[in-house]
Design a protein around this motif. Structure first.
Motif, PDB file in Angstrom:
ATOM      1  N   PRO A 142       0.791  -1.220   0.017  1.00  0.00           N
ATOM      2  CA  PRO A 142       0.242   0.114  -0.203  1.00  0.00           C
ATOM      3  C   PRO A 142       0.856   1.184   0.010  1.00  0.00           C
ATOM      4  O   PRO A 142       1.024   1.916   1.151  1.00  0.00           O
ATOM      5  CB  PRO A 142      -0.719  -0.355   1.285  1.00  0.00           C
ATOM      6  CG  PRO A 142      -0.090  -1.029   2.223  1.00  0.00           C
ATOM      7  CD  PRO A 142       0.873  -2.000   1.389  1.00  0.00           C
ATOM      8  N   ALA A 143       1.314   1.905  -1.237  1.00  0.00           N
ATOM      9  CA  ALA A 143       2.005   2.945  -1.403  1.00  0.00           C
ATOM     10  C   ALA A 143       2.152   3.121  -2.764  1.00  0.00           C
ATOM     11  O   ALA A 143       2.223   2.440  -3.600  1.00  0.00           O
ATOM     12  CB  ALA A 143       3.575   2.699  -0.925  1.00  0.00           C
ATOM     13  N   GLN A 144       2.324   4.713  -3.114  1.00  0.00           N
ATOM     14  CA  GLN A 144       1.984   4.949  -4.295  1.00  0.00           C
ATOM     15  C   GLN A 144       2.705   4.220  -5.103  1.00  0.00           C
ATOM     16  O   GLN A 144       2.544   4.048  -6.461  1.00  0.00           O
ATOM     17  CB  GLN A 144       2.257   6.432  -4.705  1.00  0.00           C
ATOM     18  CG  GLN A 144       2.377   7.244  -5.973  1.00  0.00           C
ATOM     19  CD  GLN A 144       0.885   7.152  -6.522  1.00  0.00           C
ATOM     20  OE1 GLN A 144       0.219   8.396  -6.152  1.00  0.00           O
ATOM     21  NE2 GLN A 144       0.311   6.465  -7.466  1.00  0.00           N
ATOM     22  N   GLY A 145       4.408   4.204  -5.154  1.00  0.00           N
ATOM     23  CA  GLY A 145       5.346   3.531  -5.896  1.00  0.00           C
ATOM     24  C   GLY A 145       4.902   2.124  -6.277  1.00  0.00           C
ATOM     25  O   GLY A 145       5.542   1.542  -7.086  1.00  0.00           O
ATOM     26  N   HIS A 146       4.197   1.487  -5.449  1.00  0.00           N
ATOM     27  CA  HIS A 146       3.934   0.192  -5.808  1.00  0.00           C
ATOM     28  C   HIS A 146       2.483   0.001  -6.421  1.00  0.00           C
ATOM     29  O   HIS A 146       2.567  -1.108  -7.335  1.00  0.00           O
ATOM     30  CB  HIS A 146       3.822  -0.594  -4.574  1.00  0.00           C
ATOM     31  CG  HIS A 146       4.924  -0.655  -3.649  1.00  0.00           C
ATOM     32  ND1 HIS A 146       5.850  -1.747  -3.357  1.00  0.00           N
ATOM     33  CD2 HIS A 146       5.837   0.387  -2.901  1.00  0.00           C
ATOM     34  CE1 HIS A 146       7.009  -1.334  -2.541  1.00  0.00           C
ATOM     35  NE2 HIS A 146       6.972  -0.025  -2.412  1.00  0.00           N
ATOM     36  N   VAL A 147       1.801   0.990  -6.063  1.00  0.00           N
ATOM     37  CA  VAL A 147       0.439   0.694  -6.724  1.00  0.00           C
ATOM     38  C   VAL A 147       0.426   0.944  -8.461  1.00  0.00           C
ATOM     39  O   VAL A 147      -0.042   0.353  -9.179  1.00  0.00           O
ATOM     40  CB  VAL A 147      -0.563   1.725  -6.105  1.00  0.00           C
ATOM     41  CG1 VAL A 147      -1.687   2.024  -7.054  1.00  0.00           C
ATOM     42  CG2 VAL A 147      -0.881   1.388  -4.810  1.00  0.00           C
ATOM     43  N   THR A 148       1.235   2.093  -8.634  1.00  0.00           N
ATOM     44  CA  THR A 148       1.277   2.383 -10.125  1.00  0.00           C
ATOM     45  C   THR A 148       1.851   1.382 -11.061  1.00  0.00           C
ATOM     46  O   THR A 148       1.095   0.843 -11.852  1.00  0.00           O
ATOM     47  CB  THR A 148       2.693   3.486 -10.213  1.00  0.00           C
ATOM     48  OG1 THR A 148       1.915   4.759  -9.584  1.00  0.00           O
ATOM     49  CG2 THR A 148       2.735   3.785 -11.847  1.00  0.00           C
ATOM     50  N   PRO A 149       2.779   0.597 -10.763  1.00  0.00           N
ATOM     51  CA  PRO A 149       3.179  -0.784 -11.764  1.00  0.00           C
ATOM     52  C   PRO A 149       2.484  -1.814 -11.602  1.00  0.00           C
ATOM     53  O   PRO A 149       2.141  -2.354 -12.562  1.00  0.00           O
ATOM     54  CB  PRO A 149       4.626  -1.050 -11.144  1.00  0.00           C
ATOM     55  CG  PRO A 149       4.946  -0.500  -9.751  1.00  0.00           C
ATOM     56  CD  PRO A 149       4.035   0.713  -9.757  1.00  0.00           C
ATOM     57  N   LEU A 150       1.553  -1.908 -10.518  1.00  0.00           N
ATOM     58  CA  LEU A 150       0.663  -3.107 -10.399  1.00  0.00           C
ATOM     59  C   LEU A 150      -0.336  -2.694 -11.029  1.00  0.00           C
ATOM     60  O   LEU A 150      -1.211  -3.447 -11.621  1.00  0.00           O
ATOM     61  CB  LEU A 150       0.685  -3.546  -8.823  1.00  0.00           C
ATOM     62  CG  LEU A 150       1.637  -4.758  -8.570  1.00  0.00           C
ATOM     63  CD1 LEU A 150       2.938  -4.024  -8.338  1.00  0.00           C
ATOM     64  CD2 LEU A 150       1.109  -5.707  -7.845  1.00  0.00           C
ATOM     65  N   MET A 151      -1.025  -1.337 -11.141  1.00  0.00           N
ATOM     66  CA  MET A 151      -2.109  -0.941 -11.972  1.00  0.00           C
ATOM     67  C   MET A 151      -1.794  -0.969 -13.378  1.00  0.00           C
ATOM     68  O   MET A 151      -2.578  -1.648 -14.342  1.00  0.00           O
ATOM     69  CB  MET A 151      -2.120   0.405 -11.630  1.00  0.00           C
ATOM     70  CG  MET A 151      -3.213   0.587 -10.399  1.00  0.00           C
ATOM     71  SD  MET A 151      -4.842  -0.308 -10.729  1.00  0.00           S
ATOM     72  CE  MET A 151      -5.613   1.176 -11.819  1.00  0.00           C
ATOM     73  N   GLU A 152      -0.514  -0.850 -13.703  1.00  0.00           N
ATOM     74  CA  GLU A 152       0.039  -1.053 -15.254  1.00  0.00           C
ATOM     75  C   GLU A 152      -0.072  -2.456 -15.744  1.00  0.00           C
ATOM     76  O   GLU A 152      -0.509  -2.638 -16.819  1.00  0.00           O
ATOM     77  CB  GLU A 152       1.412  -0.477 -15.292  1.00  0.00           C
ATOM     78  CG  GLU A 152       1.465   1.104 -15.059  1.00  0.00           C
ATOM     79  CD  GLU A 152       2.954   1.604 -15.016  1.00  0.00           C
ATOM     80  OE1 GLU A 152       3.008   2.994 -15.255  1.00  0.00           O
ATOM     81  OE2 GLU A 152       3.847   1.015 -14.708  1.00  0.00           O
ATOM     82  N   LEU A 153       0.391  -3.221 -14.790  1.00  0.00           N
ATOM     83  CA  LEU A 153       0.468  -4.668 -15.152  1.00  0.00           C
ATOM     84  C   LEU A 153      -1.207  -5.183 -15.149  1.00  0.00           C
ATOM     85  O   LEU A 153      -1.413  -5.909 -16.147  1.00  0.00           O
ATOM     86  CB  LEU A 153       1.077  -5.384 -13.984  1.00  0.00           C
ATOM     87  CG  LEU A 153       1.154  -7.017 -14.082  1.00  0.00           C
ATOM     88  CD1 LEU A 153       1.849  -7.425 -15.444  1.00  0.00           C
ATOM     89  CD2 LEU A 153       1.766  -7.615 -12.888  1.00  0.00           C
ATOM     90  N   SER A 154      -1.828  -4.702 -14.306  1.00  0.00           N
ATOM     91  CA  SER A 154      -3.286  -4.976 -14.339  1.00  0.00           C
ATOM     92  C   SER A 154      -4.094  -4.708 -15.758  1.00  0.00           C
ATOM     93  O   SER A 154      -4.789  -5.459 -16.468  1.00  0.00           O
ATOM     94  CB  SER A 154      -4.251  -4.315 -13.176  1.00  0.00           C
ATOM     95  OG  SER A 154      -3.553  -4.666 -12.031  1.00  0.00           O
ATOM     96  N   HIS A 155      -3.764  -3.530 -16.227  1.00  0.00           N
ATOM     97  CA  HIS A 155      -4.185  -3.198 -17.462  1.00  0.00           C
ATOM     98  C   HIS A 155      -3.769  -4.194 -18.661  1.00  0.00           C
ATOM     99  O   HIS A 155      -4.553  -4.425 -19.563  1.00  0.00           O
ATOM    100  CB  HIS A 155      -3.646  -1.758 -18.018  1.00  0.00           C
ATOM    101  CG  HIS A 155      -4.546  -0.751 -17.143  1.00  0.00           C
ATOM    102  ND1 HIS A 155      -5.829  -0.338 -17.183  1.00  0.00           N
ATOM    103  CD2 HIS A 155      -3.998   0.397 -16.501  1.00  0.00           C
ATOM    104  CE1 HIS A 155      -6.006   0.598 -16.269  1.00  0.00           C
ATOM    105  NE2 HIS A 155      -4.982   1.022 -15.918  1.00  0.00           N
ATOM    106  N   ARG A 156      -2.566  -4.522 -18.542  1.00  0.00           N
ATOM    107  CA  ARG A 156      -2.180  -5.555 -19.536  1.00  0.00           C
ATOM    108  C   ARG A 156      -2.854  -6.932 -19.422  1.00  0.00           C
ATOM    109  O   ARG A 156      -3.130  -7.498 -20.273  1.00  0.00           O
ATOM    110  CB  ARG A 156      -0.456  -5.777 -19.189  1.00  0.00           C
ATOM    111  CG  ARG A 156       0.301  -4.668 -19.486  1.00  0.00           C
ATOM    112  CD  ARG A 156       0.376  -4.121 -21.053  1.00  0.00           C
ATOM    113  NE  ARG A 156       0.925  -3.030 -21.278  1.00  0.00           N
ATOM    114  CZ  ARG A 156       2.307  -2.964 -21.291  1.00  0.00           C
ATOM    115  NH1 ARG A 156       2.995  -3.796 -21.285  1.00  0.00           N
ATOM    116  NH2 ARG A 156       2.724  -1.574 -21.370  1.00  0.00           N
TER     117      ARG A 156
END
Length: 462
Positions: free
Chosen positions: A14-28
């Protein structure tokens, strides 16, 4: 009748720098037909929902672009201070695995598709066993440099070699080398070093010591990096599989849930600036400066005479900065400098007017700079940022670092001097472009990250 798309639960730290890449992966994953449930602890879930609603991105209620957003409690009481890292980590560590187990059971009891995979941040390794106990397969995602994860695997060896004790405290000064062409570990800046009390460092050291569970409990550990950036690390740690650099801008244009409102007016401001003229300054979501350091940076930017775009979060400087001084500074640089509280960084770094990136060297910022070929002036703050500085300055040679004086302050003269050196060094610019081309070719068809990602998808489809 076609089979239902596999259901994947994605769990970031639960931190911005971790949410961003996992959201990017989720879109893929959504693009490839997966059902994705994105699980965040309560406060982070709220910030993410607000961010996605604020930008008007997608869907209704708790779904955005096909990703279902679901909260679990973080284990802390309502009045608890979530900035107390020890308490926060302890609560997440002890309570979130149970909450995740309940969520998986409830999801299946509700008649929704069975959760086939937990795709989780390696920083949440303490949740892996719970998923496996329920018959859910586990894939680890490492959102930072492979070298940083590999370094954590070397902790027992560092203890054995007498570099650190069992609590991660250095027993001698100097550096420790895991392997040549990998960032060394500095006794003065351990990967678990924070700008905080010793018990917080101890908590982070314990978290990092547990990363070694990932290759044991997860069937695969993928990493937001690429082969040419970290050749040695990937040779040394073949269990870490590069699928990056991940991103959601440019052709994808998908929201990644920036917690702070983005000021997109800076893109128009950049449009009016000459090619390769602007200094872009941003220190991520956690770095803070004391008033004196803030003032030196501000005046250093002014001294260059160059146009600059500077991200100053509302909480970027500790109390004591004179409002009158800052107002006067802003009026002096008006027209030449733009100050915003947050910006669409991926689009800024892709803008042709940007000449240089003054960065705290967080991994997301580092890879965004790399894949746009932008030279970086490094100003690391804590944790893995010092290792990323080593990559930029010593291994890739695509930037330089600021040097603080004996009092720990980086002066305005140092800011001006280093910026002029970075921008004026043709070798740095050329190497940055070569690394950019390598990053881009890794994610197109036939590239190493592209092929690894295909294998990852095939595994999740099993």
């Amino acid at each position: 009748m076609a089979a239902a798309a596999p259901h994947v639960m994605v769990l970031p730290f639960p931190a911005q720098g971790h949410v961003t890449p996992l959201m990017e992966l989720s879109h893929r994953l959504v693009e490839r037909g997966f059902q994705v449930t994105f699980v965040c602890t309560g406060l982070t879930h709220g910030l993410l929902l607000n961010a996605l609603r604020r930008t008007g991105d997608g869907g209704s209620g708790d779904t955005v672009e096909g990703i279902r957003l679901v909260p679990v409690p973080d284990g802390m009481a309502d009045g608890d201070d979530r900035r107390d890292l020890c308490k926060f980590l302890d609560a997440v560590w002890r309570r979130v695995p149970g909450f995740l187990e309940d969520l998986i059971r409830e999801t299946e009891a509700s008649g929704a598709a069975k959760v086939k995979w937990l795709v989780a941040d390696v920083n949440m390794w303490f949740c892996f066993q719970v998923a496996k106990n329920l018959g859910v397969r586990v894939a680890g995602v490492w959102p930072a440099a492979a070298a940083c994860l590999g370094t954590s695997f070397a902790i027992p060896k560092m203890i054995q070699d007498g570099f650190i004790d069992e609590k991660g405290i250095p027993k001698r000064q100097g550096t420790y080398e895991v392997a040549p062409k990998m960032p060394p570990i500095y006794a003065s800046h351990m990967p678990w070093s924070l700008d905080g009390p010793p018990d917080e460092e101890q908590a982070v050291f314990e978290l990092m010591s547990g990363y070694a569970h990932s290759p044991i409990l997860a069937e695969i550990t993928v990493c937001n990096s690429f082969l040419d950036a970290e050749t040695t690390a990937f040779e040394l740690f073949p269990d870490i599989v590069p699928i990056g650099p991940l991103f959601a801008d440019q052709e994808l244009r998908k929201p990644v849930g920036q917690f702070w409102p983005e000021d997109a007016s800076c893109l128009e401001w950049l449009d009016a600036r000459a090619r390769s003229s602007v200094v872009y300054v941003a220190f991520g979501s956690l770095t803070t400066f004391n008033p004196r350091q803030f003032q030196e940076l501000a005046e250093g930017l002014e001294l260059t005479g160059r146009p600059f775009l500077w991200v100053v979060r509302p909480d970027f400087t500790s109390g004591g900065l004179s409002k009158a001084w800052f107002d006067e500074f802003q009026s002096r640089v008006a027209g030449n400098g733009m100050i915003v509280s947050w910006c669409p960084q991926q689009q800024v770094l892709a803008h042709p007017s940007v000449a240089c990136f003054v960065s705290h060297c967080g991994w997301n910022s580092t890879t965004e700079g790399v894949r746009n070929g932008v030279p970086i002036l490094c100003w690391p703050y804590f944790a893995d940022q010092f290792a990323n500085r080593s990559y930029i300055c010593d291994i890739w040679m695509t930037g330089l670092a600021v040097a603080a004086g004996e009092d720990g302050v980086v002066t305005k003269e140092e800011v001006r001097s280093k910026l002029e050196q970075v921008i004026g060094d043709e070798g740095i610019g050329e190497r940055a472009r070569v690394l950019r081309d390598a990053a881009r070719s890794s994610i197109v068809e036939g590239g190493s990250s592209y092929e690894n990602f295909k294998k990852f998808i095939d595994l999740l489809m099993e």
